[in-house]
Design an enzyme around this catalytic site. Structure first.
Site, short mmCIF file in Angstrom:
data_model
loop_
_atom_site.label_atom_id
_atom_site.label_comp_id
_atom_site.label_asym_id
_atom_site.label_seq_id
_atom_site.Cartn_x
_atom_site.Cartn_y
_atom_site.Cartn_z
N LYS A 65 65.24 48.13 55.46
CA LYS A 65 64.14 47.26 55.03
C LYS A 65 64.47 46.39 53.82
O LYS A 65 65.17 46.79 52.90
CB LYS A 65 62.90 48.10 54.70
CG LYS A 65 62.20 48.69 55.90
CD LYS A 65 61.70 47.65 56.88
CE LYS A 65 60.45 46.96 56.40
NZ LYS A 65 59.28 47.83 56.40
N GLN A 69 29.67 39.78 25.82
CA GLN A 69 30.93 40.39 25.36
C GLN A 69 31.81 40.75 26.56
O GLN A 69 33.03 40.84 26.44
CB GLN A 69 30.60 41.63 24.53
CG GLN A 69 31.80 42.34 23.96
CD GLN A 69 31.41 43.33 22.88
OE1 GLN A 69 31.12 42.94 21.76
NE2 GLN A 69 31.37 44.60 23.23
N LYS A 124 35.09 38.75 28.01
CA LYS A 124 36.47 38.84 27.51
C LYS A 124 37.42 39.50 28.51
O LYS A 124 38.45 38.94 28.86
CB LYS A 124 36.56 39.62 26.19
CG LYS A 124 35.60 39.24 25.12
CD LYS A 124 35.96 37.97 24.41
CE LYS A 124 34.87 37.63 23.42
NZ LYS A 124 33.50 37.83 23.91
N THR A 162 49.54 24.07 63.49
CA THR A 162 48.09 24.22 63.35
C THR A 162 47.74 25.46 64.17
O THR A 162 48.41 25.74 65.17
CB THR A 162 47.31 23.00 63.89
OG1 THR A 162 47.54 22.90 65.29
CG2 THR A 162 47.71 21.70 63.21
N HIS A 163 46.75 26.20 63.73
CA HIS A 163 46.38 27.47 64.38
C HIS A 163 47.59 28.42 64.45
O HIS A 163 47.64 29.28 65.32
CB HIS A 163 45.84 27.26 65.79
CG HIS A 163 44.80 26.19 65.88
ND1 HIS A 163 43.45 26.46 65.77
CD2 HIS A 163 44.90 24.85 66.05
CE1 HIS A 163 42.77 25.31 65.88
NE2 HIS A 163 43.62 24.33 66.04
N ASN A 182 61.83 44.05 51.72
CA ASN A 182 60.41 43.67 51.73
C ASN A 182 60.07 42.55 50.75
O ASN A 182 60.60 42.51 49.65
CB ASN A 182 59.56 44.90 51.43
CG ASN A 182 59.67 45.95 52.51
OD1 ASN A 182 59.83 45.63 53.67
ND2 ASN A 182 59.59 47.21 52.11
N TYR A 188 22.23 34.09 22.71
CA TYR A 188 23.26 35.13 22.84
C TYR A 188 22.67 36.45 23.33
O TYR A 188 21.57 36.85 22.93
CB TYR A 188 23.97 35.36 21.50
CG TYR A 188 25.03 36.44 21.60
CD1 TYR A 188 26.30 36.17 22.08
CD2 TYR A 188 24.74 37.77 21.24
CE1 TYR A 188 27.26 37.16 22.21
CE2 TYR A 188 25.69 38.77 21.37
CZ TYR A 188 26.95 38.46 21.85
OH TYR A 188 27.89 39.45 21.98
N ASN A 242 27.85 34.97 16.52
CA ASN A 242 27.57 34.32 17.80
C ASN A 242 28.30 32.97 17.92
O ASN A 242 28.88 32.66 18.96
CB ASN A 242 26.07 34.14 18.00
CG ASN A 242 25.35 35.48 18.08
OD1 ASN A 242 26.00 36.52 18.14
ND2 ASN A 242 24.03 35.45 18.05
N SER A 298 34.23 46.00 20.88
CA SER A 298 35.11 45.20 21.74
C SER A 298 36.49 45.06 21.11
O SER A 298 37.35 44.35 21.63
CB SER A 298 34.49 43.82 21.96
OG SER A 298 34.13 43.22 20.73
N GLU A 314 53.74 39.50 48.50
CA GLU A 314 52.58 40.32 48.87
C GLU A 314 51.70 40.63 47.66
O GLU A 314 50.47 40.56 47.73
CB GLU A 314 53.05 41.62 49.51
CG GLU A 314 53.65 41.43 50.89
CD GLU A 314 54.28 42.72 51.40
OE1 GLU A 314 53.70 43.33 52.29
OE2 GLU A 314 55.34 43.12 50.88
N SER A 359 62.99 50.08 51.11
CA SER A 359 62.09 51.16 51.47
C SER A 359 62.72 52.48 51.08
O SER A 359 63.93 52.63 51.13
CB SER A 359 61.84 51.13 52.98
OG SER A 359 61.38 52.39 53.42
N1 ARG Z 1 31.85 40.98 20.03
C1 ARG Z 1 30.80 40.06 20.31
C2 ARG Z 1 31.14 39.31 21.62
O1 ARG Z 1 32.25 39.35 22.04
C3 ARG Z 1 30.65 39.08 19.20
C4 ARG Z 1 29.27 38.55 18.97
C5 ARG Z 1 28.36 39.62 18.57
N2 ARG Z 1 27.14 39.16 18.04
C6 ARG Z 1 26.12 40.03 17.90
N3 ARG Z 1 25.10 39.61 17.29
N4 ARG Z 1 26.18 41.23 18.36
O2 ARG Z 1 30.28 38.74 22.25
#
Ligand code: ARG
Length: 457
Positions: free
Chosen positions: A284, A323, A326, A156-157, A286, A318, A111, A24, A291, A278
């Site tokens: 145009k 992961q 993220k 309204t509407h 825009n 966990y 963890n 990661s 949007e 455009s």
């Molecule tokens: N990169 C992991 C996450 O974002 C960290 C925790 C990993 N722990 C493990 N025992 N693999 O969740």
């Protein structure tokens, strides 16, 4: 491939594609400052608790500071096959300070480490995003103060309904944004606790001082249960939900800006700096920013949905699935930040075409309710007054006039209760000014509400 820190029980290296898939680092590297902050706090606590010597502790903290400097300056890059940001920093630390670095992870698991880092990261981001919302909020309040007398039709509407002021309309968004800020504050309250000490899932046998770490990091407390401490991602979902609601508000506003900028409505003109042309149609102009904001709202909803689905089937505690939280939350954060800045600029610079707003309020019989209310004041029950007013609207449509253009003789033909003061009652300004209940569009009421909004911190 560099040596894994957990390879004791393994007899083979990780497959390169598997390692790549597992890692990661390319996205969680953005939490490096928070990871270092958390590690320093953990280290100081280990020394305080007599688990780590002062010398080792000093070496670790100095090493972490040096790594932070090198990452800040770009001297050190994230080019590495490390599994994640936590491993990357620990490996780098050990490379720099030797055996002391290997002691940092005493009484800690990745963890609880990642559960802490993401909290710290989100708290930092929330501060910044709250400021961006506050900027837009302040711009809207200023625009609303400038337009206390700008009459426009309320809808309204999407049908013209009753006359209001532009100030009153903008002030509705002020309220939405105020709630958005309080929603961020609420989400932060619940993530403001330290999970360190939860270990992998079952706490630890070392006499850790969990409160010390929380205090060192400026967090308001510690998590209550070690299983929950490592596997709770409610706060990530809660924040993305708050972002989704914020984006929904920006999206509704965008939709109105897009409509109002059309030649059909012609209620506003966007500044050239916030519009696009455009490549084929020279005429145009825009409303791309509005949007795009409407479109990006769907993207943030997608992040929320991803998070909810990632978490729904996970047994305690966990699981690596987590992961995946993220990229979803990072994308939501980036999208919200990217949207708020140009959106605020667009709103701040758009010019309202007040005469068209007034014209639209004057057409479409937005004062028909006021005619009914006038008859009620003269003694007619509301339902009967509603009917008389409806008949007068039909008569006005048939004779192609507005209600104010009907003569007094004609009015009396519909109800003998109507007198010359009806014209005063039908004036749009009167219709707005008579609406003085709290929350209504009368100038003094909106002004007071805006003053309260201005004092919100
Ligand atoms: N990169 C992991 C996450 O974002 C960290 C925790 C990993 N722990 C493990 N025992 N693999 O969740």
């Amino acid at each position: 491939m560099s040596k894994k820190m957990w390879d004791g029980r393994f007899s083979k290296e990780t497959d390169a594609a598997a390692n790549d898939y597992n890692s990661s680092l390319r996205f969680d590297c953005r939490m490096y400052a928070q990871d270092i902050r958390g590690s320093k706090a953990h280290c100081r606590m280990l020394v305080e608790a007599g688990i780590l010597s002062k010398d080792d502790g000093d070496a670790i903290v100095a090493g972490l500071s040096a790594i932070q400097n090198d990452l800040d300056s770009g001297k050190l890059s994230f080019v590495s096959d490390a599994e994640d940001i936590h491993m990357f920093i620990e490996e780098e630390l050990t490379r720099r300070v030797g055996d002391a670095g290997k002691k940092l992870h005493t009484g800690r698991s990745r963890n609880d480490q990642v559960a802490l880092d993401i909290r710290l990261y989100l708290i930092d981001e929330c501060k910044e995003i709250r400021m961006l919302i506050k900027n837009l909020y302040t711009v809207l309040i200023r625009l609303a103060f400038d337009n206390l007398d700008t009459i426009m039709p309320g809808y309204t509407h999407l049908q013209r309904a009753q006359p209001i002021t532009l100030s009153h309309h903008l002030s509705a968004y002020v309220q939405m944004l105020q709630r958005d800020m309080t929603r961020l504050d609420d989400a932060v309250k619940r993530m403001d606790v330290s999970p360190l000490g939860s270990g992998a899932l079952a706490g630890t046998t070392y006499p850790l001082n969990r409160e010390f770490v929380a205090k060192d990091l400026g967090l308001s407390g510690i998590t209550e249960n070690s299983l929950d401490g490592v596997s709770d991602r409610d706060f990530v979902i809660e924040l993305t939900s708050a972002f989704s609601i914020l984006m929904m508000h920006l999206s509704r506003f965008s939709e109105e800006i897009i409509l109002w900028a059309t030649q059909e409505f012609a209620f506003l003109e966007l500044d050239d700096a916030y519009s696009t042309g455009s490549s084929i149609m020279p005429q145009k102009k825009n409303p791309d920013i509005a949007e795009l904001t409407r479109g990006k709202t769907g993207r943030v909803y997608g992040d929320l949905m991803a998070l909810l689905v990632i978490m729904k089937g996970l047994p305690l505690a966990y699981n690596k699935d987590m992961q995946e939280d993220k990229e979803a939350i990072f994308d939501a954060i980036d999208t919200v930040k990217q949207a708020l800045v140009p959106f605020t600029g667009m709103v701040e610079t758009m010019r309202f075409r007040k005469e068209n707003m007034k014209k639209a309020a004057a057409g479409g019989f937005t004062n028909a309710t006021d005619l009914a209310d006038y008859l009620v004041r003269k003694g007619l029950p509301f339902r009967s007054a509603h009917e008389v007013s409806g008949k007068l609207v039909r008569y006005a449509i048939e004779t192609e006039r507005s209600l104010e253009e009907i003569t007094i003789e004609e009015f009396i033909g519909f109800s003998p209760l109507i007198e010359r003061d009806v014209y005063e009652a039908l004036a749009l300004e009167t219709c707005v000014e008579k609406r003085t209940v709290p929350g209504a569009p009368a100038k003094a009421v909106v002004e007071e509400s805006l003053k309260r909004a201005l004092s919100f911190v």
